[in-house]
Design a protein around this motif. Sequence first.
Motif, PDB file in Angstrom:
ATOM      1  N   LYS A  15       7.574   0.530  -5.191  1.00  9.63           N
ATOM      2  CA  LYS A  15       6.313  -0.081  -5.581  1.00  9.63           C
ATOM      3  C   LYS A  15       5.792  -0.929  -4.426  1.00  9.63           C
ATOM      4  O   LYS A  15       6.568  -1.623  -3.767  1.00  9.63           O
ATOM      5  N   LEU A  16       4.501  -0.859  -4.214  1.00 11.80           N
ATOM      6  CA  LEU A  16       3.872  -1.687  -3.200  1.00 11.80           C
ATOM      7  C   LEU A  16       2.833  -2.569  -3.877  1.00 11.80           C
ATOM      8  O   LEU A  16       1.819  -2.086  -4.379  1.00 11.80           O
ATOM      9  N   PHE A  17       3.112  -3.875  -3.906  1.00  9.82           N
ATOM     10  CA  PHE A  17       2.145  -4.838  -4.414  1.00  9.82           C
ATOM     11  C   PHE A  17       1.218  -5.186  -3.255  1.00  9.82           C
ATOM     12  O   PHE A  17       1.671  -5.691  -2.215  1.00  9.82           O
ATOM     13  N   GLN A  18      -0.080  -4.953  -3.431  1.00  9.29           N
ATOM     14  CA  GLN A  18      -0.980  -5.068  -2.302  1.00  9.29           C
ATOM     15  C   GLN A  18      -2.425  -5.110  -2.768  1.00  9.29           C
ATOM     16  O   GLN A  18      -2.740  -4.871  -3.922  1.00  9.29           O
ATOM     17  N   THR A  19      -3.328  -5.411  -1.818  1.00 11.00           N
ATOM     18  CA  THR A  19      -4.761  -5.268  -2.017  1.00 11.00           C
ATOM     19  C   THR A  19      -5.298  -4.373  -0.908  1.00 11.00           C
ATOM     20  O   THR A  19      -4.756  -4.354   0.203  1.00 11.00           O
ATOM     21  N   TYR A  20      -6.363  -3.647  -1.193  1.00 11.29           N
ATOM     22  CA  TYR A  20      -6.886  -2.698  -0.216  1.00 11.29           C
ATOM     23  C   TYR A  20      -7.770  -3.344   0.846  1.00 11.29           C
ATOM     24  O   TYR A  20      -8.014  -2.738   1.893  1.00 11.29           O
ATOM     25  N   ASP A  21      -8.255  -4.563   0.597  1.00 11.17           N
ATOM     26  CA  ASP A  21      -9.129  -5.180   1.582  1.00 11.17           C
ATOM     27  C   ASP A  21      -8.362  -5.950   2.652  1.00 11.17           C
ATOM     28  O   ASP A  21      -8.939  -6.363   3.648  1.00 11.17           O
ATOM     29  N   SER A  22      -7.073  -6.156   2.467  1.00 10.59           N
ATOM     30  CA  SER A  22      -6.261  -6.872   3.451  1.00 10.59           C
ATOM     31  C   SER A  22      -5.707  -5.901   4.492  1.00 10.59           C
ATOM     32  O   SER A  22      -5.236  -4.816   4.152  1.00 10.59           O
ATOM     33  N   PRO A  23      -5.715  -6.285   5.784  1.00 15.02           N
ATOM     34  CA  PRO A  23      -5.176  -5.394   6.813  1.00 15.02           C
ATOM     35  C   PRO A  23      -3.653  -5.333   6.840  1.00 15.02           C
ATOM     36  O   PRO A  23      -3.093  -4.406   7.425  1.00 15.02           O
ATOM     37  N   PHE A  24      -2.976  -6.284   6.205  1.00 13.18           N
ATOM     38  CA  PHE A  24      -1.516  -6.314   6.281  1.00 13.18           C
ATOM     39  C   PHE A  24      -0.849  -5.216   5.440  1.00 13.18           C
ATOM     40  O   PHE A  24       0.038  -4.515   5.939  1.00 13.18           O
ATOM     41  N   PRO A  25      -1.239  -5.003   4.194  1.00 11.16           N
ATOM     42  CA  PRO A  25      -0.655  -3.880   3.458  1.00 11.16           C
ATOM     43  C   PRO A  25      -1.000  -2.530   4.073  1.00 11.16           C
ATOM     44  O   PRO A  25      -0.248  -1.558   3.894  1.00 11.16           O
ATOM     45  N   SER A  26      -2.113  -2.469   4.810  1.00 11.95           N
ATOM     46  CA  SER A  26      -2.536  -1.187   5.389  1.00 11.95           C
ATOM     47  C   SER A  26      -1.484  -0.614   6.320  1.00 11.95           C
ATOM     48  O   SER A  26      -1.258   0.595   6.367  1.00 11.95           O
ATOM     49  N   ARG A  27      -0.823  -1.489   7.088  1.00  7.52           N
ATOM     50  CA  ARG A  27       0.182  -0.994   8.031  1.00  7.52           C
ATOM     51  C   ARG A  27       1.398  -0.462   7.293  1.00  7.52           C
ATOM     52  O   ARG A  27       2.076   0.446   7.777  1.00  7.52           O
TER      53      ARG A  27
END
Length: 243
Positions: A15-27
């Motif tokens: 599971k990945l807890f994240q938001t799509y507007d942040s550049p950190f989860p993108s990597r």
Amino acid sequence: MLSSTNSRGEDRPVKLFQTYDSPFPSRVRLLLYAKGIEVEIIHPPGFGASEETKAEYLKVNPIGRVPTLVLDDGRALPESEVICEYLEDAYPEPALRPADPWERAQMRLLSRICDFYVVMAMVPLFTLAGRSRRHWEPAVVEAAAGKLAEALAYLEDFIGTDGYAVGRGLTQADGAIAPQLVLASEWIPSVFGTPDPLLALPRLAAYWKAIQADPIIARILDETRQGILVQQQTARDRAAKAV
């Protein structure tokens, strides 16, 4: 309540807890997509313009930031760079760390420049964007734009010239840089009316044009752009209710 989207099939995927507007989860998503790792993506409460609290998410990650990777056995790992290193070790193929020690160091250098210089230069603009325009201070915008141009110039000095950040293939550095260029070259100029900083940085501009042709990066950038639009609409809706 925690809500999940984009579940892709395994009985117990990571599971990945994240938001799509942040550049950190993108990597992190870059590695998950490139390595074909099944993932359940979860948007935790309390981020962006949400009126919810982070109380439930803090049980998953007491630091309270995104992303957090939760393994199928329930162990949780925060911090994007640490997560990426774990995924490289746990899923070594295909590798997104160069085999050559010098290129691997360049990958880490570019990522570090993003985290310690580019992002920090944008923080004052993130803060202003969350406030009413009547509270925006032109001097703050100008100073932050100048710091951002300075930080991007560091990337200009070290960015690769073969279509990728390092070498001739996708690496973790591309996951660090590309989503931040959406913010620096698209979002900030459109919101604050500042010039596109890439106009003065030919190598970085050439990289930006080339990297968008990579299908995995293109997917991540599309998700980032859509995430920004959703976040902006949420903020507008919240402001309208407050009137």
